[in-house]
Design a protein around this motif. Structure first.
Motif, short mmCIF file in Angstrom:
data_model
loop_
_atom_site.label_atom_id
_atom_site.label_comp_id
_atom_site.label_asym_id
_atom_site.label_seq_id
_atom_site.Cartn_x
_atom_site.Cartn_y
_atom_site.Cartn_z
N LYS A 1 -7.63 1.53 5.48
CA LYS A 1 -6.76 2.45 6.83
C LYS A 1 -6.68 4.32 6.53
CE LYS A 1 -1.87 2.34 6.21
NZ LYS A 1 -0.72 2.12 6.34
N TYR B 1 -5.86 -4.04 4.27
CA TYR B 1 -5.55 -3.56 3.24
C TYR B 1 -5.08 -2.81 2.25
CZ TYR B 1 -5.61 1.41 1.75
OH TYR B 1 -5.51 2.79 1.22
N GLU B 2 -3.76 -2.81 3.20
CA GLU B 2 -2.69 -2.95 2.32
C GLU B 2 -2.77 -4.05 1.31
OE1 GLU B 2 -0.36 -0.52 6.12
OE2 GLU B 2 0.04 -2.60 5.54
N THR C 1 -10.26 1.06 9.48
CA THR C 1 -9.16 0.27 10.33
C THR C 1 -7.52 1.12 10.64
OG1 THR C 1 -7.69 -0.81 8.48
CG2 THR C 1 -9.46 -2.23 9.14
N GLY C 2 -6.97 0.88 11.70
CA GLY C 2 -6.01 1.06 12.00
C GLY C 2 -4.65 0.59 12.95
N THR D 1 -5.59 -4.39 9.22
CA THR D 1 -4.80 -2.79 8.69
C THR D 1 -4.25 -3.58 7.48
OG1 THR D 1 -4.36 -1.72 10.38
CG2 THR D 1 -2.67 -1.45 8.74
N ARG E 1 5.94 -0.61 13.53
CA ARG E 1 5.18 0.61 12.74
C ARG E 1 5.23 2.36 12.79
NH1 ARG E 1 1.15 -1.07 8.68
NH2 ARG E 1 0.48 -2.80 9.08
N ASP F 1 -2.43 4.47 11.08
CA ASP F 1 -1.01 4.19 11.86
C ASP F 1 0.12 4.00 12.46
OD1 ASP F 1 0.93 2.22 10.80
OD2 ASP F 1 1.33 3.13 8.22
N LEU G 1 -6.43 2.58 16.52
CA LEU G 1 -7.15 3.51 15.61
C LEU G 1 -8.20 4.89 16.29
CD1 LEU G 1 -9.57 3.27 13.26
CD2 LEU G 1 -11.18 2.17 14.30
#
Length: 432
Positions: free
Chosen positions: A149, A18-19, A196-197, A15, A167, A152, A200
């Motif tokens: 992602k 990705y960010e 992703t997460g 994750t 988070r 979250d 998830l």
């Protein structure tokens, strides 16, 4: 014309990758240049706080940024950044502190500051926030495959885990926004999508499409050749999701399902939400739906309070019974504010380190056993590297493969497998 140079560094999970990649996309759209060197005007750390070691690495990278460019703008975001104060950040050399759920503001805040504005950070109260930060990845620039992602936050609160506090509450990405991003990365030439997460399996719990619906929607988009999941908690795999994974041709037969311990007493103290037998039963259901060759990888946390010799032996037994392939093992480290931090009977550090080594050795043995089944067969390879007459990357089952022959990065070639060395396949390209 390029206005500023920016360096971006990510620590931790997919994750975070990705960010970081999405923030890089946003800087590129703003006319900035992404650099790997020290010729930057701003450096951004997407930080991690899953362990005490991750905190240490985050502080270390901030100090390196500061030493490399005393006049440059240092930005910290992500989980470690969410958990520290403005004063601590300033003392370490951070100019701009941006909390979780606000990472879509990194680029405008950096641009404003570099153009002469006064640095000012922004934080979110993640425990109550339902905000979805609107990051968007045009094309992957930091990785070969595209990590996207879709979820979250987490409210499962495993007793050892600090991440739910950093988070915040679970939120899911709107499906139409994800579909737009998938089309963008596919049109850029990227053949593999990794969804992703933070948790998830909670995708869609607030209402609307669930994870199985999301998977079917992504699988229906033209040009998507491979789909994978990031880490998936075992208690979140239901029959509808199993059916979707089995029916979508582009879904790769590999799942990462964290076990953490194979002992029911330890699992209960961890607050995991599953027993060892339930985990093994899930593996049977997965193999029944996706075939016996599906690759299951996992995480093991050793040295948890109450883990005695018998409990550790139970963990090794479950790994063997489950036919696990790749294993990631790490020693428990107490995180302030978590329930487990006050639990008694924590094994000595030396024993935890020895058990970690034992699990790693067991992991090598099990991975060799799993990977050897492909010797003498043919497999498809997604090329990530080309060097000196060889191509290398991963098979659909997420096995590293190096093959003699030609190809181009992001291309998929068919290979004949001749050998297995240290958990990796060796072979030759037989068709493009």
């Amino acid at each position: 014309m390029t206005e500023f140079s920016v360096r971006i560094k990510a620590l931790g999970c997919r994750t975070n990758l990705y960010e970081a990649d999405a923030i890089a996309s946003a800087f590129t759209r703003a006319g900035c240049r992404i650099t790997e060197g020290n010729d930057w005007d701003a450096a951004v750390l997407v930080s991690c706080s899953v362990t005490a070691e991750a905190d240490r690495k985050s502080r270390q990278i901030v100090r390196r940024f500061r030493r490399a460019s005393p006049e440059g703008l240092v930005v910290a975001t992500g989980c470690w950044a969410q958990g520290i104060s403005y004063d601590e950040a300033k003392a370490l050399g951070v100019d701009l502190l941006v909390g979780n759920r606000r990472k879509d503001e990194v680029v405008p805040l950096v641009m404003e500051t570099l153009r002469g504005g006064v640095p000012h950070g922004v934080m979110e109260t993640v425990a109550t926030s339902s905000r979805w930060e609107s990051l968007f990845l045009d094309r992957p620039s930091l990785t070969t495959r595209a990590f996207l992602k879709v979820q979250d936050g987490c409210d499962h609160f495993c007793s050892y885990c600090i991440i739910p506090f950093l988070r915040g509450k679970p939120v899911s990405r709107p499906l139409d926004d994800l579909e737009r991003e998938v089309r963008s990365v596919v049109e850029s030439g990227c053949p593999e999508i990794v969804l992703t997460g933070v948790h998830l399996g909670l995708y869609g719990r607030e209402g609307g499409p669930g994870l199985a619906d999301l998977l079917r929607a992504v699988g229906a988009i033209d040009g998507v050749k491979r789909i994978r999941f990031g880490s998936l908690e075992p208690f979140s795999v239901g029959d509808d999701l199993l059916d979707a994974m089995a029916e979508i041709e582009s879904f790769c037969p590999h799942l990462h399902l964290p076990l953490q311990s194979g002992d029911d007493r330890v699992l209960n103290a961890m607050g995991r939400g599953h027993t060892a037998d339930e985990y093994l039963s899930l593996l049977d259901r997965i193999k029944s739906a996706m075939g016996e060759d599906v690759h299951i990888s996992t995480d093991i946390l050793v040295g948890f309070p109450g883990e005695d010799d018998l409990a550790f032996a139970n963990t090794l037994s479950v790994l063997e019974l489950g036919g696990i392939g790749r294993i990631h093992s790490f020693p428990y480290s107490p995180r302030k504010g978590t329930k487990a931090a006050s639990l008694p009977d924590r094994p000595p550090k030396s024993i935890a380190e020895e058990r970690c080594k034992t699990v790693i050795e067991k992991g090598r043995e099990l991975l060799d056993r799993y990977v050897s089944r492909w010797v003498g067969k043919e497999e498809l390879l997604l090329i990530e590297e080309v060097s000196e007459g060889r191509v290398s990357g991963y098979t659909p089952h997420f096995i590293r493969l190096s093959a003699l022959g030609c190809g181009k990065v992001d291309g998929i070639v068919r290979c004949r497998i001749a050998d297995m060395v240290d958990g990796e396949l060796r072979g030759e390209v037989i068709s493009p």
